[in-house]
Every structure is written in C-alpha cells, then in structure tokens.
Scaffold this motif. Structure first.
Motif, PDB file in Angstrom:
ATOM      1  N   MET A  69      60.331  63.000  13.799  1.00 11.99           N
ATOM      2  CA  MET A  69      61.604  62.283  13.725  1.00 11.99           C
ATOM      3  C   MET A  69      61.596  61.146  14.724  1.00 11.99           C
ATOM      4  O   MET A  69      61.250  61.339  15.894  1.00 11.99           O
ATOM      5  CB  MET A  69      62.765  63.233  14.023  1.00 11.99           C
ATOM      6  N   LEU A  70      61.959  59.950  14.255  1.00 10.50           N
ATOM      7  CA  LEU A  70      62.032  58.772  15.107  1.00 10.50           C
ATOM      8  C   LEU A  70      63.439  58.194  15.069  1.00 10.50           C
ATOM      9  O   LEU A  70      64.110  58.258  14.031  1.00 10.50           O
ATOM     10  CB  LEU A  70      61.054  57.685  14.621  1.00 10.50           C
ATOM     11  N   PRO A  71      63.925  57.608  16.158  1.00 13.13           N
ATOM     12  CA  PRO A  71      65.230  56.927  16.116  1.00 13.13           C
ATOM     13  C   PRO A  71      65.137  55.674  15.248  1.00 13.13           C
ATOM     14  O   PRO A  71      64.327  54.783  15.511  1.00 13.13           O
ATOM     15  CB  PRO A  71      65.498  56.587  17.587  1.00 13.13           C
ATOM     16  N   ALA A  72      65.951  55.611  14.207  1.00 10.68           N
ATOM     17  CA  ALA A  72      65.854  54.505  13.251  1.00 10.68           C
ATOM     18  C   ALA A  72      66.199  53.168  13.892  1.00 10.68           C
ATOM     19  O   ALA A  72      65.581  52.147  13.575  1.00 10.68           O
ATOM     20  CB  ALA A  72      66.770  54.775  12.060  1.00 10.68           C
TER      21      ALA A  72
ATOM     22  N   ASP B 244      73.830  59.797  13.766  1.00  6.59           N
ATOM     23  CA  ASP B 244      72.805  58.793  14.078  1.00  6.59           C
ATOM     24  C   ASP B 244      71.724  58.798  13.011  1.00  6.59           C
ATOM     25  O   ASP B 244      71.226  59.858  12.615  1.00  6.59           O
ATOM     26  CB  ASP B 244      72.174  59.075  15.445  1.00  6.59           C
TER      27      ASP B 244
ATOM     28  N   ALA C 288      70.095  64.061  19.166  1.00  6.90           N
ATOM     29  CA  ALA C 288      70.846  62.864  18.786  1.00  6.90           C
ATOM     30  C   ALA C 288      72.168  63.308  18.196  1.00  6.90           C
ATOM     31  O   ALA C 288      72.371  64.497  17.897  1.00  6.90           O
ATOM     32  CB  ALA C 288      70.053  62.017  17.794  1.00  6.90           C
TER      33      ALA C 288
ATOM     34  N   TYR D 176      70.817  62.280  11.510  1.00  8.38           N
ATOM     35  CA  TYR D 176      70.136  63.354  12.236  1.00  8.38           C
ATOM     36  C   TYR D 176      70.652  64.725  11.815  1.00  8.38           C
ATOM     37  O   TYR D 176      69.885  65.694  11.760  1.00  8.38           O
ATOM     38  CB  TYR D 176      70.307  63.172  13.746  1.00  8.38           C
TER      39      TYR D 176
ATOM     40  N   TYR E 117      68.736  65.860   8.865  1.00  4.44           N
ATOM     41  CA  TYR E 117      67.373  66.226   9.240  1.00  4.44           C
ATOM     42  C   TYR E 117      67.342  67.590   9.900  1.00  4.44           C
ATOM     43  O   TYR E 117      66.511  68.450   9.550  1.00  4.44           O
ATOM     44  CB  TYR E 117      66.789  65.168  10.169  1.00  4.44           C
TER      45      TYR E 117
ATOM     46  N   GLN F 161      66.842  57.589  23.946  1.00  2.00           N
ATOM     47  CA  GLN F 161      66.368  57.913  22.610  1.00  2.00           C
ATOM     48  C   GLN F 161      65.197  58.880  22.681  1.00  2.00           C
ATOM     49  O   GLN F 161      64.401  58.854  23.626  1.00  2.00           O
ATOM     50  CB  GLN F 161      65.990  56.638  21.856  1.00  2.00           C
TER      51      GLN F 161
ATOM     52  N   ILE G 260      62.137  61.321  20.404  1.00  2.00           N
ATOM     53  CA  ILE G 260      61.306  61.576  19.229  1.00  2.00           C
ATOM     54  C   ILE G 260      61.057  63.076  19.160  1.00  2.00           C
ATOM     55  O   ILE G 260      60.931  63.744  20.193  1.00  2.00           O
ATOM     56  CB  ILE G 260      59.977  60.806  19.326  1.00  2.00           C
TER      57      ILE G 260
ATOM     58  N   VAL H 150      68.092  58.454  11.575  1.00  2.00           N
ATOM     59  CA  VAL H 150      66.737  58.697  12.066  1.00  2.00           C
ATOM     60  C   VAL H 150      65.765  58.504  10.911  1.00  2.00           C
ATOM     61  O   VAL H 150      66.135  58.579   9.736  1.00  2.00           O
ATOM     62  CB  VAL H 150      66.585  60.117  12.649  1.00  2.00           C
TER      63      VAL H 150
END
Length: 308
Positions: A201-204, A180, A176, A75, A78, A98, A100, A182
């Motif tokens: 952005m999404l939590p991986a 972490d 995040a 993160y 990003y 979590q 997005i 992502v």
C-alpha cells in the motif's frame, strides 16, 4: 408532488432527501489514469521479480511473485479487504507522516523465519505474534524489499525508507485515515508448493504528485541531437560475410561431419563487413596478436537522401 421515471413508476419526492449521493471531486480522482496505471504496473512487475529473487536467496525456497491488481481506493476499503489477522510491516519516510505497508500472511512470515534459521516449515503454522527475535528477522527481510521497492519506482518515493513497526490486526492498524486514497497493489506469491496473497500500500497523494510532475517535465518530442547521440552510442554487431551459395533443402539434410561445402566466394575476393544485412565495408582477413582480425580494404558509400 411526485417524480415520474421512464417506466412511469411514481416515487415520492421526499425520498430524494434520504438517498446517498457521492460527490465526485475532480481534483481528487478516485481511479488511476491509464498512463499512470501502466507506469505503476511496469514498476511493480520489476519489484515483484526482485522480491522473488530476494526471498529465494534468504529463505532457501524457490519463490515466484506476480502482480495481480494495481488499484486506487480509500484506505478503509483496502484495510477491509485484508484478513483480520495478518502481518503488516509499516514503513516510514524521514520527516513525513505518510506510511507504506507491506502485507503478507502471518503464517507465511513464521514459515520464512523457520526456513531462514535452517528449519523445515510446517504446512499450516500457528498464527501468533512474532517474538522480538522473529521481528528482527522480518524487519531485515522487508528492509531489503523496501529498498527494491524504492529502486523499482525510480523516484516516485523518497529515499531512506525505514521500518516503523509491525502490526497484526488490519482493522486496528492506524496507518491512514479511512477516507485517504491509497494505491493498493496485490500480489500472488508462490513459495515452493504453497501460494499466498500479499499486498503493498502506497499513499496515493505522494505517488500521484510525483507522477504528474514527471509527466509535465516530459518533452513532447525528443530533440534530434539527443536522438542522434543515443543512436551513435548504441552497440551494433559487426560480422564478416562470405558470398552466399544457394543449395537445396535435401542437400542440407544430407550434411554430415567431415563434408566439404564449396562456396561461391573466390579466395582472392575480400569479405563483406556487414551490420545486419547492410554492407558497410570490404575487408581482408588478418590477425591482431593471438586473435583473428580484418583489414578494411574499401568502404561503402554513405547513403544519400532521396529527394522527391
């Protein structure tokens, strides 16, 4: 003690203790597999088309959104890739920590708001925090996009995604931890004559867990019965076909309105009922109410398997 490399250069052994070594965690890979990357690319291509259609309808300007890059990264990387001042709409799941992020330039958000209320957007609007009314308009706009995102990812995200807030500084937004992993998806948005970048952005951990479970549930082979039922339910196009006639190209080029082309098909011969190039029956022309119809006069024999 010294260590000699392939070029015969001498490096003090003590320098090894100061070198940075990144430990690779095989249980937490730092890149997407080819299979997972392709699934996500297809899903986000669907989302980009839906997002473009939604923006075009809401802001009254023809929009085009295309996927530029799908990658997995920490993160912190990003966030560092984003402009310092931007619009980060944070979306939350029920009963989960979590988050997005849907990110786009603040100037683009202001332009959308102006166009949504019937105004004419300026080329370079001022970057400023949104007023409460403007925030409500952006929340409504992104809530529709979040629904499209959930549908496009087809079960990879929990339902009931909601807007948790709007951040303007990418460096201070605590979405995040910096380490972490992502999934960052970068888009190119063309709105009229203006092109701007955007990202999601999404939590991986959440997405990869569901991708992995979906892959493990996929059977290695499709059951024959299921394949047969699927084929039997697939629509096919039936057509009545006359006996063809061979002509020369110059005969076709000379055709004009009113010309009569005699066919080789005799008037008392039934027509072929075909699917593609395969004849399945013979039929005569009839009627059904106010529509033309065909009456089956004979069926073609079922194909038999050839035994070696």
């Amino acid at each position: 003690m010294v260590i000699e490399d392939s070029a015969h250069s001498v490096v003090p052994a003590d320098s090894r203790s100061t070198a940075d070594v990144d430990v690779y965690d095989f249980g937490r890979p730092a890149s997407l597999s080819r299979e997972h990357a392709r699934i996500l690319e297809v899903a986000f291509e669907t989302f980009s088309r839906q997002w473009a259609s939604q923006l075009s309808a809401k802001i009254g300007v023809r929009a085009h959104v295309s996927v530029e890059l799908v990658t997995m990264q920490p993160y912190g990387e990003y966030a560092a890739s984003l402009p310092t001042t931007t619009t980060m709409v944070v979306c939350a799941f029920p009963d989960s920590e979590q988050r997005i992020v849907v990110q786009f330039p603040l100037s683009a958000a202001i332009s959308w708001i102006v166009q949504m209320v019937g105004g004419r957007a300026v080329d370079t609007p001022e970057d400023r925090p949104l007023s409460p009314i403007e925030q409500a308009l952006i929340r409504t706009l992104i809530a529709d996009a979040a629904e499209n995102l959930t549908n496009a990812l087809a079960g990879l995200l929990p339902a009931d995604l909601s807007i948790a807030g709007i951040q303007y500084n990418s460096q201070f937004a605590q979405v995040a931890s910096a380490s972490d992993l992502v999934i960052a998806v970068h888009f190119s948005m063309r709105l009229g004559d203006r092109t701007v970048p955007a990202s999601v952005m999404l939590p991986a951990a959440l997405v990869l867990e569901r991708l992995t479970s979906r892959s493990s549930e996929t059977p290695d082979a499709v059951p024959p019965g299921l394949m047969r039922r699927q084929i039997e339910r697939a629509p096919v196009e039936l057509a009545l076909r006359l006996e063809p006639r061979m002509v020369l190209p110059h005969d076709v080029l000379r055709l004009s309105v009113g010309d009569v082309v005699p066919l080789a098909h005799s008037a008392d011969r039934p027509l072929d009922l075909v699917i593609g190039d395969h004849a399945v029956a013979m039929a005569a022309v009839g009627t059904s109410g106010a529509r033309l119809a065909c009456v089956i006069t004979a069926t073609a024999p079922a194909p038999t398997e050839e035994t070696p």
